[in-house]
Motif scaffolding. Structure first.
Motif: not given
Length: 168
Positions: A36-37, A40, A43
């Motif tokens: 997830e890091q 992120d 993005r």
């Protein structure tokens, strides 16, 4: 398979690799947080670059490719650029699977196609040398995504497996 090595006990390298991995205790929730890091950061980096794509996913059109694209696009909200290397030995099912992946995901695809004469020469040579008629594909799918990443300034490539380590 040419990449398999048998040890002094007659056990293949794939089995030894599997044994070494089975002893690991992996904290999957922690690994998901790490993913997830990365997502992120990808993005945010895409926005900073003003680019259309968050990452590259090298694909073949098979089940693993479908899952990776679904996961990154649907679960994590990324817009990946799909990259494939056309080895010219395509089955009708393989062609349909790749078309299905692109049409269902809505992702852009860059497909590099090697010249037929070059493929034939390299395939013949590598079949004699290492017993693998699709060696050019293995080399291509591991190099073309890097070339595309540099060309389009996409710093993240997401592979689903390390084929030579995991599939031997």
């Amino acid at each position: 398979k040419p990449t398999i090595i048998f040890d002094d006990e007659g056990v293949c390298s794939g089995c030894r690799y599997h044994e070494s991995r089975s002893k690991l205790e992996i904290d999957w929730p922690e690994r998901e947080k790490m993913l997830e890091q990365v997502v992120d950061e990808a993005r945010a980096d895409r926005k900073r670059r003003g680019a259309a794509h968050d990452c590259i996913i090298p694909v073949s059109g098979g089940k693993d490719s479908h899952f990776q694209v679904w996961l990154l696009k649907e679960k994590y909200g990324l817009n990946p650029l799909l990259v494939t290397f056309n080895h010219i030995y395509n089955t009708p099912s393989g062609v349909r699977n790749l078309a299905n992946l692109v049409s269902r995901s809505g992702c852009d695809l860059i497909r590099y196609t090697a010249g037929v004469d070059s493929v034939r020469r390299v395939s013949r040579h590598m079949l004699r040398k290492v017993g693998d008629i699709t060696w050019h594909y293995h080399a291509g799918i591991r190099t073309v995504p890097f070339q595309i990443a540099v060309k389009y300034d996409i710093p993240l490539i997401v592979w689903g497996e390390h084929g030579f380590a995991e599939l031997t």
